[in-house]
Design a protein around this motif. Structure first.
Motif, mmCIF file in Angstrom:
data_model
loop_
_atom_site.group_PDB
_atom_site.id
_atom_site.type_symbol
_atom_site.label_atom_id
_atom_site.label_comp_id
_atom_site.label_asym_id
_atom_site.label_seq_id
_atom_site.Cartn_x
_atom_site.Cartn_y
_atom_site.Cartn_z
ATOM 1 N N HIS A 44 35.326 44.556 42.095
ATOM 2 C CA HIS A 44 36.514 45.253 42.583
ATOM 3 C C HIS A 44 36.088 46.581 43.208
ATOM 4 O O HIS A 44 34.959 47.031 43.027
ATOM 5 C CB HIS A 44 37.501 45.503 41.438
ATOM 6 N N ARG A 45 37.031 47.165 43.928
ATOM 7 C CA ARG A 45 36.767 48.481 44.510
ATOM 8 C C ARG A 45 36.650 49.507 43.399
ATOM 9 O O ARG A 45 37.376 49.457 42.405
ATOM 10 C CB ARG A 45 37.884 48.896 45.460
ATOM 11 N N ALA A 46 35.758 50.449 43.605
ATOM 12 C CA ALA A 46 35.553 51.485 42.593
ATOM 13 C C ALA A 46 36.612 52.586 42.690
ATOM 14 O O ALA A 46 36.861 53.292 41.718
ATOM 15 C CB ALA A 46 34.160 52.093 42.735
ATOM 16 N N ASN A 47 37.236 52.714 43.868
ATOM 17 C CA ASN A 47 38.251 53.745 44.038
ATOM 18 C C ASN A 47 39.265 53.298 45.082
ATOM 19 O O ASN A 47 39.087 52.267 45.722
ATOM 20 C CB ASN A 47 37.605 55.085 44.423
ATOM 21 N N HIS A 48 40.277 54.078 45.252
ATOM 22 C CA HIS A 48 41.350 53.711 46.184
ATOM 23 C C HIS A 48 40.970 53.910 47.647
ATOM 24 O O HIS A 48 41.684 53.471 48.533
ATOM 25 C CB HIS A 48 42.617 54.494 45.863
ATOM 26 N N ALA A 53 32.122 49.825 45.252
ATOM 27 C CA ALA A 53 32.508 48.601 44.558
ATOM 28 C C ALA A 53 31.772 48.513 43.232
ATOM 29 O O ALA A 53 30.713 49.105 43.042
ATOM 30 C CB ALA A 53 32.182 47.382 45.420
ATOM 31 N N VAL A 54 32.364 47.743 42.321
ATOM 32 C CA VAL A 54 31.756 47.469 41.023
ATOM 33 C C VAL A 54 31.549 45.960 40.931
ATOM 34 O O VAL A 54 32.494 45.190 41.084
ATOM 35 C CB VAL A 54 32.651 47.952 39.864
ATOM 36 N N ALA A 55 30.318 45.545 40.711
ATOM 37 C CA ALA A 55 30.003 44.124 40.527
ATOM 38 C C ALA A 55 30.195 43.814 39.044
ATOM 39 O O ALA A 55 29.334 44.103 38.222
ATOM 40 C CB ALA A 55 28.574 43.827 40.958
ATOM 41 N N ALA A 56 31.336 43.244 38.708
ATOM 42 C CA ALA A 56 31.704 43.063 37.310
ATOM 43 C C ALA A 56 31.326 41.701 36.737
ATOM 44 O O ALA A 56 31.281 41.536 35.522
ATOM 45 C CB ALA A 56 33.205 43.281 37.142
ATOM 46 N N ARG A 57 31.060 40.732 37.582
ATOM 47 C CA ARG A 57 30.806 39.379 37.095
ATOM 48 C C ARG A 57 29.805 38.679 38.005
ATOM 49 O O ARG A 57 29.792 38.890 39.195
ATOM 50 C CB ARG A 57 32.112 38.593 37.074
ATOM 51 N N VAL A 58 28.991 37.827 37.398
ATOM 52 C CA VAL A 58 27.988 37.050 38.134
ATOM 53 C C VAL A 58 28.308 35.572 37.987
ATOM 54 O O VAL A 58 28.622 35.101 36.892
ATOM 55 C CB VAL A 58 26.566 37.302 37.582
ATOM 56 N N ILE A 59 28.248 34.861 39.092
ATOM 57 C CA ILE A 59 28.306 33.403 39.056
ATOM 58 C C ILE A 59 26.952 32.929 39.556
ATOM 59 O O ILE A 59 26.528 33.275 40.661
ATOM 60 C CB ILE A 59 29.457 32.861 39.930
#
Length: 93
Positions: A44-48, A53-59
């Motif tokens: 998701h975006r790290a800010n407005h 961006a934040v890479a929160a999940r790996v597939i």
């Protein structure tokens, strides 16, 4: 051409990779060593302002992925199903 090079070389934001996400990436890389591997990062975006961006999940690459010494082909069908599961479950990163 020079203008295009200036535009393309400007920083456009940052990517934050949390420790757990980085650990998953590293584990996949070492598991496939010395062959190439890959996968998808969901986040998701790290800010407005949209500047990070934040890479929160790996597939991962998927069970039918082809790992070669100088190339990699993901199991795109499996990856698409994994993305759909995340989205359907409302587990947006």
């Amino acid at each position: 051409m020079r203008r295009l090079q200036r535009v393309l070389s400007r920083p456009v934001g940052s990517l934050t990779i949390p420790g757990t996400t980085l650990a998953t990436i590293l584990a996949e890389g070492w598991a496939s060593w010395p062959m190439e591997t890959g996968g998808l990062l969901l986040g998701h975006r790290a800010n407005h302002h949209g500047l990070g961006a934040v890479a929160a999940r790996v597939i991962g690459p998927g069970p039918e992925a082809r790992h070669e010494r100088y190339g990699f082909e993901p199991d795109a069908t499996w990856q698409a199903k994994q993305v759909a599961i995340v989205l359907d479950a409302g587990q947006h990163p």
